[in-house]
Design a protein around this motif. Sequence first.
Motif, short mmCIF file in Angstrom:
data_model
loop_
_atom_site.label_atom_id
_atom_site.label_comp_id
_atom_site.label_asym_id
_atom_site.label_seq_id
_atom_site.Cartn_x
_atom_site.Cartn_y
_atom_site.Cartn_z
N MET A 1 2.40 -0.80 -16.08
CA MET A 1 3.62 -0.30 -16.72
C MET A 1 3.36 -0.04 -18.21
N GLN A 2 2.61 -0.97 -18.83
CA GLN A 2 2.31 -0.81 -20.25
C GLN A 2 1.54 0.48 -20.49
N GLN A 3 0.54 0.76 -19.68
CA GLN A 3 -0.27 1.96 -19.85
C GLN A 3 0.56 3.23 -19.63
N GLN A 4 1.45 3.21 -18.64
CA GLN A 4 2.29 4.38 -18.37
C GLN A 4 3.19 4.69 -19.56
N ILE A 5 3.77 3.64 -20.13
CA ILE A 5 4.67 3.84 -21.28
C ILE A 5 3.89 4.36 -22.47
N GLU A 6 2.69 3.80 -22.73
CA GLU A 6 1.87 4.26 -23.86
C GLU A 6 1.49 5.74 -23.71
N ILE A 7 1.15 6.15 -22.50
CA ILE A 7 0.80 7.56 -22.27
C ILE A 7 2.00 8.47 -22.52
N LYS A 8 3.17 8.07 -22.05
CA LYS A 8 4.37 8.89 -22.23
C LYS A 8 4.78 8.98 -23.70
N ILE A 9 4.57 7.90 -24.45
CA ILE A 9 4.88 7.94 -25.89
C ILE A 9 3.88 8.84 -26.61
N LYS A 10 2.60 8.70 -26.25
CA LYS A 10 1.54 9.46 -26.92
C LYS A 10 1.71 10.97 -26.75
N PHE A 11 2.05 11.39 -25.54
CA PHE A 11 2.17 12.82 -25.27
C PHE A 11 3.59 13.34 -25.46
N GLY A 12 4.51 12.49 -25.90
CA GLY A 12 5.86 12.93 -26.23
C GLY A 12 6.68 13.34 -25.04
N GLU A 13 6.40 12.77 -23.87
CA GLU A 13 7.18 13.12 -22.68
C GLU A 13 8.58 12.53 -22.75
N ARG A 14 8.71 11.41 -23.41
CA ARG A 14 10.02 10.77 -23.53
C ARG A 14 10.69 11.22 -24.81
N LYS A 15 11.95 11.57 -24.71
CA LYS A 15 12.67 12.09 -25.88
C LYS A 15 13.09 10.98 -26.83
N VAL A 16 13.37 9.77 -26.29
CA VAL A 16 13.81 8.65 -27.12
C VAL A 16 12.61 7.72 -27.30
N VAL A 17 11.80 8.00 -28.28
CA VAL A 17 10.55 7.27 -28.50
C VAL A 17 10.82 5.83 -28.92
N GLU A 18 11.85 5.62 -29.78
CA GLU A 18 12.14 4.27 -30.25
C GLU A 18 12.49 3.34 -29.10
N PHE A 19 13.22 3.84 -28.12
CA PHE A 19 13.58 3.02 -26.96
C PHE A 19 12.34 2.59 -26.21
N GLU A 21 9.30 2.42 -27.29
CA GLU A 21 8.50 1.51 -28.10
C GLU A 21 9.04 0.09 -28.02
N SER A 22 10.37 -0.05 -28.01
CA SER A 22 10.95 -1.40 -27.89
C SER A 22 10.69 -1.97 -26.49
N VAL A 23 10.75 -1.12 -25.45
CA VAL A 23 10.42 -1.58 -24.10
C VAL A 23 8.97 -2.04 -24.05
N LEU A 24 8.09 -1.30 -24.70
CA LEU A 24 6.68 -1.67 -24.74
C LEU A 24 6.49 -3.03 -25.42
N ASN A 25 7.25 -3.28 -26.49
CA ASN A 25 7.17 -4.59 -27.16
C ASN A 25 7.61 -5.70 -26.22
N TYR A 26 8.68 -5.47 -25.45
CA TYR A 26 9.14 -6.49 -24.50
C TYR A 26 8.09 -6.75 -23.42
N VAL A 27 7.43 -5.70 -22.97
CA VAL A 27 6.38 -5.86 -21.96
C VAL A 27 5.25 -6.72 -22.50
N MET A 28 4.86 -6.48 -23.74
CA MET A 28 3.78 -7.25 -24.34
C MET A 28 4.16 -8.72 -24.53
N VAL A 29 5.39 -8.96 -24.94
CA VAL A 29 5.87 -10.34 -25.08
C VAL A 29 5.90 -11.03 -23.72
N TYR A 30 6.36 -10.32 -22.70
CA TYR A 30 6.40 -10.88 -21.36
C TYR A 30 5.00 -11.25 -20.89
#
Length: 190
Positions: A1-19, A21-30
């Motif tokens: 899941m972490q890798q999928q989110i990083e790829i989507k942020i990197k290539f700008g597929e997601r319009k709400v990048v801040e959201f 990024e915060s999900v990615l932080n929660y995944v890392m904490v988990y």
Amino acid sequence: MQQQIEIKIKFGERKVVEFWESVLNYVMVYKAKRYLQENYSSRAIEPRETQMKVSEISRINSHKNEGELISQHGLRKPKYIFRVHTGFKWNKYNRTHYDNKHPPKIVKGYSFVIYYPDFVGRTPQYSIENDSGSSESCLIRFFAGPPYEDVAFEIMNKEWDLSWKSGFRCTFWGGILRLNFFFKQFSYRR
């Protein structure tokens, strides 16, 4: 899941990048929490935050007014700590009518710590209600809704000092509501 989110942020597929990024932080904490649980759960050493929470809970359990009381409606009474801040006021009147053996003790403020460990919903609130018996006292009522009952305390009916410098705090974090306030101090002048 972490890798999928990083790829989507990197290539700008997601319009709400801040959201994302915060999900990615929660995944890392988990992941970090899981790693600690799996590798260090058998050790006796606990993180400082956990030790503090355990000491707060043990302090609560020793309080005489506490316990998981269940009412007729199936609601529980929350655990709490209630502290009265007192002090002495040596104004001109008190210096002539009191001495060091019998000082002029006054109430300066209050602190409340109320525990809602199973609370889900909006932030618990408090309200000030007039006490029908006296104009010198009033009731402060804390309410959160199910599964908890309302809790009320009788306090002095004085004006609060709501400035941060004077010690006013009202926070709700981790299922713990903290309210700390002091009364305004008025100096007598002729």
